[in-house]
Design a protein around this motif. Structure first.
Motif, PDB file in Angstrom:
ATOM      1  N   ASP A   4       0.824  -1.210   0.000  1.00  0.00           N
ATOM      2  CA  ASP A   4       0.000   0.000   0.000  1.00  0.00           C
ATOM      3  C   ASP A   4       0.858   1.261   0.000  1.00  0.00           C
ATOM      4  OD1 ASP A   4      -2.331  -1.443  -0.024  1.00  0.00           O
ATOM      5  OD2 ASP A   4      -2.595  -1.377   2.152  1.00  0.00           O
ATOM      6  N   VAL A   7       2.391   1.666  -3.469  1.00  0.00           N
ATOM      7  CA  VAL A   7       1.392   2.124  -4.436  1.00  0.00           C
ATOM      8  C   VAL A   7       1.065   3.588  -4.201  1.00  0.00           C
ATOM      9  CG1 VAL A   7      -1.008   1.843  -5.169  1.00  0.00           C
ATOM     10  CG2 VAL A   7       0.421  -0.155  -4.831  1.00  0.00           C
ATOM     11  N   LEU A   8       0.916   3.990  -2.938  1.00  0.00           N
ATOM     12  CA  LEU A   8       0.651   5.400  -2.625  1.00  0.00           C
ATOM     13  C   LEU A   8       1.788   6.298  -3.092  1.00  0.00           C
ATOM     14  CD1 LEU A   8      -0.936   5.228   0.926  1.00  0.00           C
ATOM     15  CD2 LEU A   8      -1.998   6.076  -1.155  1.00  0.00           C
ATOM     16  N   VAL A  34      -7.723   6.909  -7.880  1.00  0.00           N
ATOM     17  CA  VAL A  34      -7.166   5.675  -7.326  1.00  0.00           C
ATOM     18  C   VAL A  34      -6.287   6.001  -6.121  1.00  0.00           C
ATOM     19  CG1 VAL A  34      -5.628   3.734  -7.804  1.00  0.00           C
ATOM     20  CG2 VAL A  34      -7.313   4.427  -9.499  1.00  0.00           C
ATOM     21  N   PHE A  35      -5.516   7.084  -6.210  1.00  0.00           N
ATOM     22  CA  PHE A  35      -4.687   7.524  -5.081  1.00  0.00           C
ATOM     23  C   PHE A  35      -5.559   7.814  -3.871  1.00  0.00           C
ATOM     24  CE2 PHE A  35      -2.692  11.002  -2.685  1.00  0.00           C
ATOM     25  CZ  PHE A  35      -1.512  10.387  -2.319  1.00  0.00           C
ATOM     26  N   LEU A  37      -8.531   6.620  -3.189  1.00  0.00           N
ATOM     27  CA  LEU A  37      -9.100   5.391  -2.658  1.00  0.00           C
ATOM     28  C   LEU A  37      -8.078   4.604  -1.841  1.00  0.00           C
ATOM     29  CD1 LEU A  37     -11.244   4.230  -5.692  1.00  0.00           C
ATOM     30  CD2 LEU A  37     -12.060   5.116  -3.503  1.00  0.00           C
ATOM     31  N   TYR A  38      -6.847   4.528  -2.327  1.00  0.00           N
ATOM     32  CA  TYR A  38      -5.813   3.846  -1.563  1.00  0.00           C
ATOM     33  C   TYR A  38      -5.513   4.594  -0.271  1.00  0.00           C
ATOM     34  CZ  TYR A  38      -4.281   0.061  -4.580  1.00  0.00           C
ATOM     35  OH  TYR A  38      -4.213  -1.107  -5.285  1.00  0.00           O
ATOM     36  N   LEU A  39      -5.475   5.913  -0.334  1.00  0.00           N
ATOM     37  CA  LEU A  39      -5.184   6.717   0.847  1.00  0.00           C
ATOM     38  C   LEU A  39      -6.281   6.552   1.889  1.00  0.00           C
ATOM     39  CD1 LEU A  39      -3.186   8.757   2.011  1.00  0.00           C
ATOM     40  CD2 LEU A  39      -4.570  10.555   1.000  1.00  0.00           C
ATOM     41  N   GLY A  41      -8.035   4.002   2.334  1.00  0.00           N
ATOM     42  CA  GLY A  41      -8.004   2.642   2.844  1.00  0.00           C
ATOM     43  C   GLY A  41      -6.890   2.370   3.833  1.00  0.00           C
ATOM     44  N   THR A  42      -5.980   3.299   4.025  1.00  0.00           N
ATOM     45  CA  THR A  42      -4.884   3.079   4.965  1.00  0.00           C
ATOM     46  C   THR A  42      -5.397   3.201   6.396  1.00  0.00           C
ATOM     47  OG1 THR A  42      -4.244   5.400   4.902  1.00  0.00           O
ATOM     48  CG2 THR A  42      -3.117   3.924   3.375  1.00  0.00           C
ATOM     49  N   GLY A  46      -6.738   6.940   6.851  1.00  0.00           N
ATOM     50  CA  GLY A  46      -8.083   6.640   6.372  1.00  0.00           C
ATOM     51  C   GLY A  46      -9.205   7.316   7.140  1.00  0.00           C
TER      52      GLY A  46
END
Length: 65
Positions: A4, A7-8, A34-35, A37-39, A41-42, A46
């Motif tokens: 993660d 990817v971030l 997408v950035f 959404l990943y952020l 999800g952390t 989050g």
């Protein structure tokens, strides 16, 4: 967790270069989404992202134009 973060980092670099390179196009906007959404999800950031988004949405819904 390490994936993660990687990817971030990669998506963050893509966003920075996209903004500096002359504007945000459809592909760049997708990378930003997408950035985000990943952020969101952390584990550490989050809840802050979700609370900030809810606060901004509440603020905007209260505006009368």
């Amino acid at each position: 967790m390490a994936v993660d973060v990687a990817v971030l980092l990669i998506l963050g670099i893509v966003i920075v270069f996209s903004c500096r390179g002359g504007g945000l196009k459809a592909g760049h906007a997708l990378a930003c989404a997408v950035f985000g959404l990943y952020l969101a999800g952390t584990e550490n950031i989050g809840p802050f992202v979700k609370d900030a988004t809810a606060s901004v949405a509440h603020l905007l819904s209260g505006l009368r134009l």
